[in-house]
Design a protein around this motif. Structure first.
Motif, PDB file in Angstrom:
ATOM      1  N   MET A   1       0.848  -1.193   0.000  1.00 41.18           N
ATOM      2  CA  MET A   1       0.000   0.000   0.000  1.00 41.18           C
ATOM      3  C   MET A   1       0.884   1.243   0.000  1.00 41.18           C
ATOM      4  O   MET A   1       1.689   1.443   0.906  1.00 41.18           O
ATOM      5  N   THR A   2       0.764   2.063  -1.023  1.00 45.72           N
ATOM      6  CA  THR A   2       1.586   3.264  -1.134  1.00 45.72           C
ATOM      7  C   THR A   2       0.746   4.531  -1.196  1.00 45.72           C
ATOM      8  O   THR A   2       1.125   5.561  -0.669  1.00 45.72           O
ATOM      9  N   ASP A   3      -0.408   4.470  -1.847  1.00 45.45           N
ATOM     10  CA  ASP A   3      -1.241   5.651  -1.998  1.00 45.45           C
ATOM     11  C   ASP A   3      -2.010   5.954  -0.719  1.00 45.45           C
ATOM     12  O   ASP A   3      -2.338   5.063   0.048  1.00 45.45           O
ATOM     13  N   THR A   4      -2.293   7.209  -0.510  1.00 43.99           N
ATOM     14  CA  THR A   4      -3.174   7.600   0.575  1.00 43.99           C
ATOM     15  C   THR A   4      -4.584   7.763   0.036  1.00 43.99           C
ATOM     16  O   THR A   4      -4.801   7.831  -1.173  1.00 43.99           O
ATOM     17  N   LEU A   5      -5.528   7.823   0.920  1.00 40.06           N
ATOM     18  CA  LEU A   5      -6.909   8.013   0.483  1.00 40.06           C
ATOM     19  C   LEU A   5      -7.076   9.316  -0.273  1.00 40.06           C
ATOM     20  O   LEU A   5      -7.853   9.417  -1.214  1.00 40.06           O
ATOM     21  N   ALA A   6      -6.326  10.328   0.129  1.00 46.07           N
ATOM     22  CA  ALA A   6      -6.473  11.640  -0.499  1.00 46.07           C
ATOM     23  C   ALA A   6      -6.077  11.615  -1.971  1.00 46.07           C
ATOM     24  O   ALA A   6      -6.536  12.440  -2.760  1.00 46.07           O
ATOM     25  N   THR A   7      -5.191  10.676  -2.358  1.00 45.53           N
ATOM     26  CA  THR A   7      -4.743  10.622  -3.748  1.00 45.53           C
ATOM     27  C   THR A   7      -5.609   9.714  -4.606  1.00 45.53           C
ATOM     28  O   THR A   7      -5.369   9.601  -5.805  1.00 45.53           O
ATOM     29  N   ASP A   8      -6.608   9.068  -4.025  1.00 40.83           N
ATOM     30  CA  ASP A   8      -7.504   8.218  -4.806  1.00 40.83           C
ATOM     31  C   ASP A   8      -8.581   9.099  -5.430  1.00 40.83           C
ATOM     32  O   ASP A   8      -9.472   9.595  -4.727  1.00 40.83           O
ATOM     33  N   PRO A   9      -8.560   9.293  -6.745  1.00 37.90           N
ATOM     34  CA  PRO A   9      -9.512  10.231  -7.368  1.00 37.90           C
ATOM     35  C   PRO A   9     -10.950   9.739  -7.345  1.00 37.90           C
ATOM     36  O   PRO A   9     -11.874  10.526  -7.559  1.00 37.90           O
ATOM     37  N   VAL A 124      -4.362   1.357  -1.958  1.00 45.78           N
ATOM     38  CA  VAL A 124      -4.824   1.935  -0.702  1.00 45.78           C
ATOM     39  C   VAL A 124      -4.980   0.870   0.384  1.00 45.78           C
ATOM     40  O   VAL A 124      -4.609   1.082   1.534  1.00 45.78           O
ATOM     41  N   VAL A 125      -5.517  -0.306   0.010  1.00 48.53           N
ATOM     42  CA  VAL A 125      -5.850  -1.307   1.031  1.00 48.53           C
ATOM     43  C   VAL A 125      -5.065  -2.610   0.886  1.00 48.53           C
ATOM     44  O   VAL A 125      -5.245  -3.521   1.703  1.00 48.53           O
ATOM     45  N   GLY A 126      -4.213  -2.731  -0.121  1.00 52.08           N
ATOM     46  CA  GLY A 126      -3.472  -3.967  -0.308  1.00 52.08           C
ATOM     47  C   GLY A 126      -4.217  -4.946  -1.206  1.00 52.08           C
ATOM     48  O   GLY A 126      -5.427  -4.818  -1.433  1.00 52.08           O
ATOM     49  N   ASP A 127      -3.501  -5.921  -1.707  1.00 49.94           N
ATOM     50  CA  ASP A 127      -4.077  -6.863  -2.675  1.00 49.94           C
ATOM     51  C   ASP A 127      -5.220  -7.681  -2.070  1.00 49.94           C
ATOM     52  O   ASP A 127      -6.220  -7.962  -2.744  1.00 49.94           O
ATOM     53  N   ALA A 128      -5.093  -8.081  -0.804  1.00 52.00           N
ATOM     54  CA  ALA A 128      -6.090  -8.975  -0.208  1.00 52.00           C
ATOM     55  C   ALA A 128      -7.462  -8.320  -0.099  1.00 52.00           C
ATOM     56  O   ALA A 128      -8.488  -8.994  -0.209  1.00 52.00           O
ATOM     57  N   LEU A 129      -7.494  -7.013   0.109  1.00 52.18           N
ATOM     58  CA  LEU A 129      -8.763  -6.311   0.316  1.00 52.18           C
ATOM     59  C   LEU A 129      -9.171  -5.456  -0.886  1.00 52.18           C
ATOM     60  O   LEU A 129     -10.235  -4.828  -0.862  1.00 52.18           O
ATOM     61  N   ALA A 130      -8.354  -5.420  -1.918  1.00 53.45           N
ATOM     62  CA  ALA A 130      -8.673  -4.610  -3.090  1.00 53.45           C
ATOM     63  C   ALA A 130      -9.975  -5.084  -3.727  1.00 53.45           C
ATOM     64  O   ALA A 130     -10.211  -6.288  -3.871  1.00 53.45           O
ATOM     65  N   GLY A 131     -10.827  -4.162  -4.091  1.00 56.90           N
ATOM     66  CA  GLY A 131     -12.069  -4.509  -4.766  1.00 56.90           C
ATOM     67  C   GLY A 131     -13.152  -5.039  -3.864  1.00 56.90           C
ATOM     68  O   GLY A 131     -14.212  -5.440  -4.342  1.00 56.90           O
TER      69      GLY A 131
END
Length: 468
Positions: A1-9, A124-131
C-alpha cells in the motif's frame, strides 16, 4: 500500500454527518468502548433474572463516505447488559472486520456505503482487500450451538467470544452458511435446529440451509427455484412443517447501479410471491398474491386443517430504500395460507398502525404465540417510535407502555419464576439510554426496574437474551 486516500480520485466525498437523520441525535454513532461493573437502578431488578441482553446495530467506526443508508450501512457494535443477583453491568465492543481494523489503523473511513459501488484499490488497502465492499455484521446477534454470531444481511456472520465480546472470525456453520445467511435465522425451540435462507445477486438467487442442534450442517445451501431476478428478502418465518419466505418485489438492479441509479428497484407490478418450503425437502409450493412489503415477521405456525398462519408487520412499500412516497402505515397483519389451493387471506390484527419490530416469546416459535410486542408511536407523538405495544391476537386487546423516549425492539425474558419484557430506550433530550424491565403479564403498569446505561446506545436494531 503506497497511496493515501487523499490521492484516490475515485474516493467518494464525506457524508454530511451534521444533517443526516440517522447519524445524529438518538442515532448518532458511539465510538467509545466501555466496561462498567455496576449500574444505577431505579426500582428493583427481579431476583429470578440471570442472563444478558445483547443488541447489535449499525454504528460506523468513523464518519462515513459516499452515503449512509440506515439500517443497511454501518459497522457492528455489540452492547451487553448483564443481570445477576439484582445487579446489572454493561460492556460494548465493535465487531472488528478486516475493514474496521484497517480503518482503525488509518484513522478514517476507507470503504463507502453499500449504495455507492466504490471499492478501494490495492494501492490503498493492499491486494487482499482490493475490490472488496464493507462487511456489515451489524444487523442482529444470535446464539446457537455454542456459537455467538454477529449477523449480516446476506453474508456470513462473525463469531464473537461470549466472555469478552472479542471478534474471532467469520463463521460458516459447518458449511451451511458458506454462501451467506439472512440476518434473521430462526431457531426451532423443539428440535434445536437453526433454519436460514440467503439471497444472492447471482443465480441461484435464493437458497436455504439447516444447522443442527449440535452445530453441524443438516442441509447445505439448497437452491430455491422460481426467481428470475435477484430479490432482497430481509426476514423469514418458520413452522414445524415449513420455511416461509415472502418474496416482495424489491429487485436488485445492477445495471442501474452501474450508471448512477439505485441498486434497489421497487417493482410492484410483479406482485408478492410466497414460498412454502417443506422442511422435509419435498416440493416447494409457490403462492401468488397482491403486492406489499415485509421487513419483519413475528412468528408462524401450522393449523390442524393444513393451512399456515403467519403474523408480520405489513407495509405498502419499503420506505426509505426506494422512490415510493406517501402514507405507509405499517400494521400488524395475520396471513392464512392454504398450500393446497394457493388461497391467501390477510387480516389486520390490531387497529394500531405505524409499528415495527414484532417479537414473541422465542420459546413459542413455530407455535401459536398469543401475544406479540411491537414498537410504535402514541397518539400524541410527533416523530420517533416511543411506545411498546402489546397485542393479544386472540382478544384483539392492545396494551401500551410509553416512556416518552426513543424505544428499541422489545425482547422477551424468561425468569426462573416469572417472565418479563425488556427494551433499551434513549431520551432525545438528554441523550441518555436506559434498559427497562417490564412484567410480562402487566407491561402497561410500567417498569419494575429502569437501569441507567453508562453511554448512549444508538437507536436500532436487533438483540437476543442469553440465559445463564
Amino acid at each position: 500500500m503506497t497511496d493515501t486516500l487523499a490521492t484516490d480520485p475515485h474516493r467518494p466525498a464525506p457524508v454530511d454527518v451534521v444533517h443526516h437523520t440517522h447519524l445524529t441525535g438518538v442515532f448518532a454513532p458511539q465510538r467509545e468502548e466501555v466496561d462498567v461493573a455496576e449500574l444505577r437502578v431505579v426500582g428493583e431488578i427481579p431476583g429470578d433474572l440471570h442472563g444478558s441482553y445483547l443488541r447489535n446495530g449499525p454504528n460506523p467506526r468513523f464518519d462515513p463516505i459516499g452515503s449512509f443508508v440506515f439500517p443497511l450501512d454501518g459497522d457492528g457494535m455489540i452492547h451487553r447488559i448483564s443481570i445477576a443477583d439484582g445487579k446489572a453491568s454493561y460492556s460494548n465492543r465493535f465487531v472488528r472486520t478486516p475493514m474496521v481494523e484497517l480503518e482503525e489503523q488509518r484513522g478514517e473511513a476507507i470503504w463507502s456505503g453499500v449504495m455507492d459501488g466504490y471499492t478501494p484499490p490495492a494501492s490503498v488497502v493492499g491486494d487482499a482487500l482490493a475490490g472488496t465492499t464493507r462487511q456489515l455484521p451489524d444487523i442482529n446477534i444470535v446464539e446457537h450451538a455454542g456459537r455467538l454470531m454477529a449477523m449480516a444481511e446476506g453474508d456470513k456472520p462473525y463469531l464473537m467470544d461470549r466472555t469478552q465480546l472479542a471478534t474471532l472470525a467469520q463463521e460458516d456453520c459447518d458449511g451451511a452458511m458458506r454462501v451467506g445467511s439472512t440476518a434473521h435465522p430462526k431457531i426451532d425451540p423443539h428440535t434445536g435446529e437453526m433454519v436460514l435462507f440467503n439471497y444472492s445477486l447471482e443465480a441461484p438467487y435464493l437458497t436455504w440451509s439447516v444447522v443442527g442442534a449440535d452445530g453441524s450442517a443438516l442441509r447445505s445451501p439448497t437452491p430455491i427455484d422460481g426467481l428470475d431476478k435477484p430479490i432482497m428478502i430481509h426476514d423469514m418465518a418458520l413452522t414445524q412443517k415449513y420455511v416461509v419466505l415472502f418474496v416482495n418485489p424489491l429487485v436488485f438492479d445492477l445495471e442501474a447501479a452501474m450508471t448512477g441509479g439505485s441498486l434497489l428497484s421497487w417493482e410492484p407490478e410483479r406482485g408478492t410471491r410466497i414460498a412454502l418450503i417443506p422442511r422435509d425437502g419435498s416440493a416447494i409450493r409457490w403462492i401468488d398474491t397482491e403486492v406489499f412489503w415485509v421487513w419483519h415477521f413475528a412468528n408462524a405456525f401450522d393449523n390442524p386443517d393444513g393451512t399456515v398462519t403467519v403474523d408480520y408487520v405489513e407495509h405498502l412499500f419499503p420506505g426509505g430504500l426506494t422512490k415510493p412516497t406517501g402514507v405507509n402505515n405499517p400494521a400488524l397483519t395475520r396471513a392464512r395460507l392454504n398450500p393446497s389451493t394457493g388461497a391467501v387471506s390477510r387480516t389486520q390484527i390490531s387497529e394500531r398502525t405505524g409499528i415495527e419490530f414484532p417479537r414473541v416469546d422465542d420459546r413459542l416459535l413455530t407455535l401459536d404465540h398469543g401475544r406479540i410486542a411491537t414498537v410504535g408511536k402514541s397518539d400524541a407523538d410527533d416523530g420517533f417510535l416511543e411506545s411498546l405495544w402489546f397485542h393479544d391476537v386472540n382478544s384483539g386487546r392492545d396494551e401500551v407502555f410509553s416512556p416518552g423516549v426513543a424505544i428499541g425492539e422489545p425482547i422477551y425474558i424468561p425468569g426462573d419464576g416469572h417472565d418479563y419484557w425488556g427494551a433499551i430506550g434513549t431520551d432525545p433530550e438528554d441523550l441518555k439510554s436506559r434498559f427497562y424491565i417490564l412484567d410480562a403479564d402487566n407491561p402497561a403498569d410500567g417498569p419494575l426496574a429502569t437501569i441507567d446505561l453508562p453511554i448512549r446506545v444508538p437507536a436500532g436494531l436487533h438483540g437476543t437474551w442469553l440465559a445463564e
